[in-house]
Structure formats: C-alpha cells, structure tokens
Design a protein around this motif. Structure first.
Motif, PDB file in Angstrom:
ATOM      1  N   CYS A 109     -29.308 -11.758  -7.933  1.00 18.60           N
ATOM      2  CA  CYS A 109     -28.533 -12.738  -7.174  1.00 18.60           C
ATOM      3  C   CYS A 109     -27.364 -13.306  -7.976  1.00 18.60           C
ATOM      4  O   CYS A 109     -27.475 -13.530  -9.179  1.00 18.60           O
ATOM      5  N   SER A 116     -34.149 -14.613  -7.573  1.00 21.36           N
ATOM      6  CA  SER A 116     -34.068 -13.661  -8.676  1.00 21.36           C
ATOM      7  C   SER A 116     -32.693 -13.652  -9.338  1.00 21.36           C
ATOM      8  O   SER A 116     -31.695 -13.288  -8.720  1.00 21.36           O
ATOM      9  N   SER A 117     -32.677 -14.007 -10.631  1.00 25.78           N
ATOM     10  CA  SER A 117     -31.397 -13.998 -11.351  1.00 25.78           C
ATOM     11  C   SER A 117     -30.965 -12.572 -11.681  1.00 25.78           C
ATOM     12  O   SER A 117     -29.822 -12.329 -12.049  1.00 25.78           O
ATOM     13  N   GLN A 164     -33.897 -22.587  -8.153  1.00 24.96           N
ATOM     14  CA  GLN A 164     -35.118 -22.667  -8.963  1.00 24.96           C
ATOM     15  C   GLN A 164     -36.231 -23.228  -8.093  1.00 24.96           C
ATOM     16  O   GLN A 164     -36.558 -24.417  -8.170  1.00 24.96           O
ATOM     17  N   TYR A 222     -26.153 -16.294  -7.111  1.00 23.02           N
ATOM     18  CA  TYR A 222     -26.465 -17.724  -7.139  1.00 23.02           C
ATOM     19  C   TYR A 222     -27.959 -17.906  -6.896  1.00 23.02           C
ATOM     20  O   TYR A 222     -28.501 -17.374  -5.920  1.00 23.02           O
ATOM     21  N   THR A 223     -28.602 -18.632  -7.814  1.00 20.30           N
ATOM     22  CA  THR A 223     -30.063 -18.742  -7.738  1.00 20.30           C
ATOM     23  C   THR A 223     -30.521 -20.178  -7.499  1.00 20.30           C
ATOM     24  O   THR A 223     -29.874 -21.145  -7.910  1.00 20.30           O
ATOM     25  N   SER A 282     -29.015 -24.029 -11.932  1.00 19.81           N
ATOM     26  CA  SER A 282     -28.259 -22.877 -12.431  1.00 19.81           C
ATOM     27  C   SER A 282     -26.939 -22.680 -11.684  1.00 19.81           C
ATOM     28  O   SER A 282     -26.226 -21.694 -11.901  1.00 19.81           O
TER      29      SER A 282
END
Lengths: 185, 185
Positions: free
Chosen positions: A57, A53-54, A62, A59-60, A33
C-alpha cells in the motif's frame, strides 16, 4: 537565470485532497504513518493502494480491522475531458466501501465525483479533487479532521463547520445499510 | 482419499483467452516470451500489464515500437453481476488503443465486452471471456493466430475461418482512423 528561462513550462498537477477522520484516531495512532499537510507527487499510471499492508500500500492505516488492501484508486481520463479523473475500487472481501450513498462490495468500482465522502468501518475520508494540467503526474495531500465529517451542514457543506460537532456515525453503524439520519447528509 | 473428500470445493476460474496476431510475428519473435496454450492463474486484485518492459509487465512483446507499458487490464465486478469483468486502459502516450471500433488515447479506459477485438499499431488481439465462479483468481490463455484476425467473416465470426485469408490491415493503417474496409468488419 537562462536555465530558468529555457526550462520547460511547469505543468500544474491534479491534486486529490483527502480529509480523514476516525473516532479512535487520537489514542491509537491509526494515521501515524500518513504525512499530513504535505503534497506527494505520484505517477498517474500507477494504482494507489490504501490498507494495512505497508508492503503493497501507498498509504497505510495502523488498525487490525483494516484489510491488507482496503481500496485502490486508479487515474484515468474521461473521453469528454482533458483532465485526470479517479476511479475507486473496493479491494476488501470483508468490508463494504461507501462512496457518498453508494455501497461497493468486493471488486465493485465507481468513478469518483470531484468531491465525495468515502466510508468503510469507522473511517471517513472526504475526497476533493483540484484539477491540474499534467496527465503524467498528480499529487495527494492528507488533512486530519479533529471531528467527524458526517455532520449535518458539513457534508455536503453548504454552511460553515459548526463550533461543536455531534457525530451521527458510530461504530455499530459502520458497515450496516443507510440509517435514517444518514439520508439527510 | 479422505483429504480429497474433505478438501474445499474447487471453484471454476474466469478465463480470458487472447488470440494474438502481428504481421511480423514469425521472423521477429515478437511473442517469444509469451507461453501459448497454457493457462496462467493470477490474483484478481492485481492489475495485468502488457508492454515492452519485463520489469513491470506480466506479458511482454519483443518490439521496440511497443511502449514500456502499452495497456493494462483490471478485474472488477459489475453491480448487476456475480462474475468478474475486465476493464482495459491505454497506458501509452504515443499509440492509440482500439477496442472494437472505439479509439482510446492515453489513460482512456473502457469495460471490455465479453468478446472484443483489441488493436494497437499492427497488433491484433481477440479477447474472449469465459465466466467462472471464483472472484479471487482468474486465468489467462494465449493462442497464436497464423493469420490476420481482421478478415471479413472472421470478426465478428458468423462464418468459419476461410482457408485463405487476405489481410485488410497493414502497417500504414495501424494508428489511423477507420478505413472503408474496416467498417465492414
């Protein structure tokens, strides 16, 4: 042409370049992402959050081992400086954040050196600041490293990056105190 | 009764008590959106913003001279301490923020002493921290002062508050450097 000539002088932006590496980045799409090699402009008043957590945050990652918010960056201005600086704070109760050789626990914070290595778990992020004039905005840019950043000769990088890199940073060392090898880095 | 006995031990919360004063507070209702004398519990991971905009600020001042975000507070933990501390940052490009006798311009930040006086424009906020055990949450509490906090004998308060208080802090002095009278405070 006249609108070009009359426009406000464009201010250069401070840029935080982040070179990231994780040993499982290829098969698992941990950084899927994150947009690499494109600069993103952000307001300097806002906190920048990194984590799983999108919802909260910017910038996430995975990765279930990452905290919802792992760490945050704050922009500020030092009293003796005219340019922006960054402060980093560990927002994770479970995982330590290592800034160069300093270990930050939950809610510990430090001012970021202009060039430094951030580590948590198996993550490595080389952060490099390029100064700009604007105080209102700054930019971020991500670069994906195909190999570990914790090589001798790479961090600190007195010499060119070697062709073949041998990682001294493995899973089992991720949150433990400094190892002998790391003291040389 | 058993649920009471089995419940987790309640942790005490760090409380930031803020005693506020503004010479125009009575007729203008500057503090009308602030609930006085009630503690509010907040997560320590979140930045706490003060200013004019109710969209982004936790606490707002009904005053056009106040910036949309005037200043912010960050919670953190010092390396040599087990309790929460506060950092304050000036978020206003127009108005200086004075912490005790230190002037903060836009994006300047300092760690808050456990007891300190914050000033911007005609605003005075005496901030007093009461330590608690929890690192996850903290509390805020606002108190409205009927008179200026910048009296001799009040700040720093070696003696009881006098019956009649004479304000040494007027509009014209609001963002100017220290006056002779103030050096005695």
């Amino acid at each position: 042409m006249s609108s070009f000539e009359d426009a406000d002088t464009e201010e250069t932006l401070t840029c935080l370049q982040m070179t990231v590496y994780h040993p499982g980045q290829q098969p698992n799409g941990i950084f899927q992402s994150i947009g690499f090699h494109k600069r993103e402009k952000l307001p300097s008043r806002e906190e920048v959050k990194f984590g799983r957590s999108s919802k909260v945050c910017n910038y996430t990652f995975q990765d279930r081992q990452v905290s919802r918010v792992q760490f945050s960056l704050q922009l500020f201005k030092k009293f003796d400086s005219s340019v922006l600086s960054f402060e980093i704070k560990n927002m994770s109760k479970r995982t330590s954040l290592i800034v160069d050789n300093r270990t930050l626990d939950f809610l510990h914070k430090v001012d970021l050196p202009d060039r430094c290595m951030i580590r948590f778990g198996d993550y490595q992020i080389l952060m490099e600041k390029e100064d700009g004039v604007s105080l209102e905005f700054f930019e971020t840019e991500f670069i994906l490293s195909p190999r570990s950043l914790l090589q001798k000769n790479y961090w600190p990088p007195q010499n060119p990056i070697p062709e073949y890199c041998h990682s001294v940073w493995s899973s089992s060392q991720s949150t433990s105190p400094m190892e002998t090898d790391e003291n040389e880095l």
